[in-house]
Design a protein around this motif. Structure first.
Motif, PDB file in Angstrom:
ATOM      1  N   THR A  13      78.758  60.539  21.155  1.00 40.37           N
ATOM      2  CA  THR A  13      78.619  61.007  19.758  1.00 40.37           C
ATOM      3  C   THR A  13      78.070  59.940  18.974  1.00 40.37           C
ATOM      4  OG1 THR A  13      80.672  62.624  19.822  1.00 40.37           O
ATOM      5  CG2 THR A  13      79.933  61.918  17.689  1.00 40.37           C
ATOM      6  N   ARG A  14      78.591  58.540  19.179  1.00 39.43           N
ATOM      7  CA  ARG A  14      77.955  57.261  18.730  1.00 39.43           C
ATOM      8  C   ARG A  14      76.587  57.439  19.015  1.00 39.43           C
ATOM      9  NH1 ARG A  14      81.557  51.988  19.082  1.00 39.43           N
ATOM     10  NH2 ARG A  14      79.610  51.425  17.793  1.00 39.43           N
ATOM     11  N   LEU A  15      76.290  57.403  20.368  1.00 42.86           N
ATOM     12  CA  LEU A  15      74.900  57.413  20.684  1.00 42.86           C
ATOM     13  C   LEU A  15      73.875  58.184  20.062  1.00 42.86           C
ATOM     14  CD1 LEU A  15      75.247  55.975  24.444  1.00 42.86           C
ATOM     15  CD2 LEU A  15      75.161  54.505  22.378  1.00 42.86           C
ATOM     16  N   ALA A  16      74.585  59.538  19.962  1.00 41.63           N
ATOM     17  CA  ALA A  16      73.727  60.313  19.359  1.00 41.63           C
ATOM     18  C   ALA A  16      73.425  60.332  18.042  1.00 41.63           C
ATOM     19  CB  ALA A  16      74.181  61.876  19.708  1.00 41.63           C
ATOM     20  N   SER A  17      74.200  59.502  17.365  1.00 37.07           N
ATOM     21  CA  SER A  17      73.963  59.501  15.721  1.00 37.07           C
ATOM     22  C   SER A  17      73.719  58.105  15.283  1.00 37.07           C
ATOM     23  CB  SER A  17      75.676  59.947  15.191  1.00 37.07           C
ATOM     24  OG  SER A  17      76.454  58.925  15.683  1.00 37.07           O
ATOM     25  N   GLY A  18      73.205  57.326  16.308  1.00 43.72           N
ATOM     26  CA  GLY A  18      72.685  56.158  15.481  1.00 43.72           C
ATOM     27  C   GLY A  18      72.994  54.684  16.160  1.00 43.72           C
ATOM     28  N   SER A  19      74.093  54.578  16.830  1.00 46.46           N
ATOM     29  CA  SER A  19      74.293  53.359  17.644  1.00 46.46           C
ATOM     30  C   SER A  19      73.547  53.232  18.877  1.00 46.46           C
ATOM     31  CB  SER A  19      75.804  53.542  18.488  1.00 46.46           C
ATOM     32  OG  SER A  19      76.728  53.568  17.184  1.00 46.46           O
ATOM     33  N   VAL A  20      73.058  51.720  19.061  1.00 46.81           N
ATOM     34  CA  VAL A  20      72.270  51.534  20.066  1.00 46.81           C
ATOM     35  C   VAL A  20      73.028  50.787  21.289  1.00 46.81           C
ATOM     36  CG1 VAL A  20      70.249  49.916  20.500  1.00 46.81           C
ATOM     37  CG2 VAL A  20      70.481  51.194  18.180  1.00 46.81           C
ATOM     38  N   ALA A  21      72.482  51.341  22.459  1.00 48.73           N
ATOM     39  CA  ALA A  21      73.193  50.595  23.740  1.00 48.73           C
ATOM     40  C   ALA A  21      72.396  50.038  24.568  1.00 48.73           C
ATOM     41  CB  ALA A  21      74.009  51.848  24.431  1.00 48.73           C
ATOM     42  N   ALA A  22      72.945  48.811  25.477  1.00 46.10           N
ATOM     43  CA  ALA A  22      72.005  48.416  26.551  1.00 46.10           C
ATOM     44  C   ALA A  22      72.929  48.637  27.933  1.00 46.10           C
ATOM     45  CB  ALA A  22      71.604  46.925  26.248  1.00 46.10           C
TER      46      ALA A  22
ATOM     47  N   ARG B  68      59.627  41.391  18.372  1.00 46.95           N
ATOM     48  CA  ARG B  68      60.744  41.750  17.693  1.00 46.95           C
ATOM     49  C   ARG B  68      60.281  43.414  17.204  1.00 46.95           C
ATOM     50  NH1 ARG B  68      66.381  40.726  17.751  1.00 46.95           N
ATOM     51  NH2 ARG B  68      67.364  41.577  16.075  1.00 46.95           N
ATOM     52  N   LEU B  69      61.190  44.188  17.295  1.00 43.41           N
ATOM     53  CA  LEU B  69      60.946  45.526  16.758  1.00 43.41           C
ATOM     54  C   LEU B  69      61.919  45.338  15.354  1.00 43.41           C
ATOM     55  CD1 LEU B  69      61.505  48.164  19.643  1.00 43.41           C
ATOM     56  CD2 LEU B  69      59.120  47.464  18.576  1.00 43.41           C
ATOM     57  N   PRO B  70      61.345  46.090  14.386  1.00 46.55           N
ATOM     58  CA  PRO B  70      62.129  46.226  13.146  1.00 46.55           C
ATOM     59  C   PRO B  70      63.441  46.850  13.208  1.00 46.55           C
ATOM     60  CG  PRO B  70      59.934  46.759  12.608  1.00 46.55           C
ATOM     61  CD  PRO B  70      59.989  46.750  14.119  1.00 46.55           C
ATOM     62  N   VAL B  71      64.631  46.400  12.771  1.00 50.23           N
ATOM     63  CA  VAL B  71      65.555  47.086  12.728  1.00 50.23           C
ATOM     64  C   VAL B  71      65.857  48.541  12.150  1.00 50.23           C
ATOM     65  CG1 VAL B  71      68.285  46.924  12.365  1.00 50.23           C
ATOM     66  CG2 VAL B  71      67.144  44.701  13.224  1.00 50.23           C
TER      67      VAL B  71
ATOM     68  N   LEU C  22      64.979  55.802  14.573  1.00 50.84           N
ATOM     69  CA  LEU C  22      64.629  56.426  15.909  1.00 50.84           C
ATOM     70  C   LEU C  22      66.051  56.867  16.567  1.00 50.84           C
ATOM     71  CD1 LEU C  22      62.074  54.441  17.513  1.00 50.84           C
ATOM     72  CD2 LEU C  22      61.869  56.847  16.535  1.00 50.84           C
ATOM     73  N   ALA C  23      67.066  55.907  16.537  1.00 48.05           N
ATOM     74  CA  ALA C  23      68.628  56.301  17.033  1.00 48.05           C
ATOM     75  C   ALA C  23      69.255  57.493  16.482  1.00 48.05           C
ATOM     76  CB  ALA C  23      69.265  54.891  16.871  1.00 48.05           C
ATOM     77  N   LYS C  24      69.287  57.314  14.979  1.00 48.41           N
ATOM     78  CA  LYS C  24      69.855  58.377  14.150  1.00 48.41           C
ATOM     79  C   LYS C  24      69.067  59.787  14.456  1.00 48.41           C
ATOM     80  CE  LYS C  24      71.648  55.257  10.799  1.00 48.41           C
ATOM     81  NZ  LYS C  24      71.631  54.953   9.216  1.00 48.41           N
ATOM     82  N   ALA C  25      67.885  59.802  14.676  1.00 48.85           N
ATOM     83  CA  ALA C  25      67.107  61.088  14.776  1.00 48.85           C
ATOM     84  C   ALA C  25      67.301  61.510  16.246  1.00 48.85           C
ATOM     85  CB  ALA C  25      65.654  60.776  14.649  1.00 48.85           C
ATOM     86  N   GLY C  26      68.211  60.625  17.166  1.00 46.43           N
ATOM     87  CA  GLY C  26      68.132  61.214  18.655  1.00 46.43           C
ATOM     88  C   GLY C  26      67.114  60.890  19.562  1.00 46.43           C
TER      89      GLY C  26
ATOM     90  N   LEU D 240      56.332  56.134  12.684  1.00 48.58           N
ATOM     91  CA  LEU D 240      56.706  55.015  12.716  1.00 48.58           C
ATOM     92  C   LEU D 240      56.174  53.882  13.606  1.00 48.58           C
ATOM     93  CD1 LEU D 240      60.594  56.258  13.226  1.00 48.58           C
ATOM     94  CD2 LEU D 240      59.816  54.884  11.000  1.00 48.58           C
ATOM     95  N   VAL D 241      55.525  54.296  14.625  1.00 45.15           N
ATOM     96  CA  VAL D 241      54.904  53.215  15.538  1.00 45.15           C
ATOM     97  C   VAL D 241      53.567  52.941  14.853  1.00 45.15           C
ATOM     98  CG1 VAL D 241      54.099  52.544  17.566  1.00 45.15           C
ATOM     99  CG2 VAL D 241      56.135  53.809  17.230  1.00 45.15           C
ATOM    100  N   ALA D 242      52.859  54.013  14.364  1.00 44.08           N
ATOM    101  CA  ALA D 242      51.284  54.254  14.015  1.00 44.08           C
ATOM    102  C   ALA D 242      50.782  52.930  14.719  1.00 44.08           C
ATOM    103  CB  ALA D 242      51.348  54.014  12.381  1.00 44.08           C
ATOM    104  N   ASP D 243      49.962  52.041  14.033  1.00 50.18           N
ATOM    105  CA  ASP D 243      49.295  50.757  14.505  1.00 50.18           C
ATOM    106  C   ASP D 243      49.965  49.607  14.628  1.00 50.18           C
ATOM    107  OD1 ASP D 243      49.220  50.728  11.872  1.00 50.18           O
ATOM    108  OD2 ASP D 243      47.159  50.026  11.596  1.00 50.18           O
ATOM    109  N   ARG D 244      51.489  49.677  14.696  1.00 57.35           N
ATOM    110  CA  ARG D 244      52.269  48.164  14.315  1.00 57.35           C
ATOM    111  C   ARG D 244      52.895  48.031  15.554  1.00 57.35           C
ATOM    112  NH1 ARG D 244      57.367  50.427  10.560  1.00 57.35           N
ATOM    113  NH2 ARG D 244      57.564  48.252  10.415  1.00 57.35           N
TER     114      ARG D 244
END
Length: 375
Positions: free
Chosen positions: A101-110, A26-29, A35-39, A13-17
């Protein structure tokens, strides 16, 4: 998906980007969501909540790998991991089940700590969290909140008061606030020095109301204790990320010094250049050892965990800043342009000396530990 598969996913996903993301700020959404969904953003979440249940040491090495590729992406891991740990440490059973459970399955938190008048002195936090019956109201301003520009949820720390008259407001609290809640204003920090794509933002909370079940159960505890619980995770994550910065600098400098010829021989054979390589090598080895020790303290619950995390973060951050400067020196014009891995490392590492406890704060903590342990 096993550990090797997750490492490969991040690498692909990161590669040379990373250079392009750094320039764009900005990171692509879609990358963040993948990454979030994959844990990958919080691999220490327990399995019972859908997480990977990794040890601190295992997660640390993964964090270093991500940090070597892109410090902005690693910064999101630190933010997400701190949010998850805060809920795991300070929340009740129902809160852990729902939010983790939300954070482990795709939600993003700060996680929102710092304020315009409360940086190193987090005891000066002025944000107010007040409960009245089934509602919690939040008022305050937070500054430089990593990942807030991408977040679905923001874990807000503040001073706690009970609207029913049962609290004096001297304690602290953490509350989980949807980033889209009425009264929340997220303003992206323009042109940050380092980790430019990490979504740093200032966040205002103007009479924000959320259900009382979003107030983590430890509300009313001493603010310093609440903050330290979360910061310990963050410091250890940053330390491992700095190991990644050192490894990226080692790869870039050794490759360049081996192939670039000056005065008829490779740069690596010039003794003063070799000194830079040697110091980078030792810094990476020592920083890794301190991180492994601190992660070991985390995994077994050693009593010296807080000081071990501070020591690892302080050494790794200062070493990364010095190491990145050495890398720029060795590569010279080849690395001294915006977006190059060592130029990014130079800016990113300097920021690591400031966040999650500045060098000076770390030294004060470690000085007290030295007196306590050795006098």
């Amino acid at each position: 998906m096993g550990e090797q598969d997750l490492t490969r996913l991040v690498t692909d996903l990161v590669a040379d980007r990373a250079e392009a993301w750094d320039r764009a700020g900005r990171l692509p959404v879609d990358v963040i969501r993948s990454l979030a969904k994959a844990g990958a953003l919080s691999p220490q979440i327990p399995a019972e909540f859908g997480g990977r249940n990794w040890s601190s040491g295992r997660a640390g090495e993964f964090t270093a790998h991500v940090g070597a590729l892109c410090s902005s992406t690693r910064s999101l891991m630190t933010s997400q991991g701190m949010a998850a740990w805060t809920v795991q440490r300070l929340g009740g059973a129902d809160q852990r089940s729902e939010i983790l459970t939300r954070l482990a399955s795709g939600s993003v938190a700060a996680v929102a700590f710092s304020e315009p008048a409360a940086g190193s002195d987090l005891a000066a936090i002025q944000t107010r969290i007040e409960r009245s019956g089934d509602t919690v109201r939040i008022n305050g301003a937070k500054t430089w909140i990593t990942g807030a520009a991408y977040a679905d949820l923001i874990v807000v720390f503040g001073r706690y008061g009970n609207g029913n008259g049962n609290g004096n407001g001297n304690g602290g609290a953490a509350v989980v606030v949807p980033a889209t809640a009425h009264g929340v204003t997220v303003t992206t920090v323009p042109d940050p020095l380092g980790c430019r794509a990490a979504g740093h933002a200032d966040v205002r909370f103007d009479d924000v109301e959320v259900p009382a079940d979003q107030l983590l159960s430890a509300a009313g505890s001493p603010l310093e204790w609440l903050v330290t619980s979360a910061l310990t995770y963050g410091r250890l994550s940053v330390a491992w990320g700095c190991v990644g910065i050192l490894r990226a600098c080692l790869r870039a400098t050794t490759a360049h010094a081996r192939t670039r010829n000056q005065f008829g021989v490779p740069l690596a054979e010039h003794q003063l250049v070799g000194r830079h390589l040697a110091e980078l090598y030792v810094a990476e080895q020592a920083a890794t050892a301190l991180c492994e020790s601190a992660s070991g303290a985390w995994d077994v619950g050693r009593s010296d965990l807080v000081s071990a995390a501070v020591a690892a973060k302080h050494f790794a951050a200062t070493s990364a800043a010095r190491g990145a400067a050495s890398a720029v020196q060795v590569l010279a014009s080849a690395g001294a342009h915006d977006g190059h891995p060592v130029a990014r490392a130079y800016r990113d590492a300097k920021l690591m000396e400031v966040i999650e406890g500045s060098n000076e704060i770390s030294q004060l903590v470690l000085a007290r530990q030295a007196v306590s342990q050795w006098s």
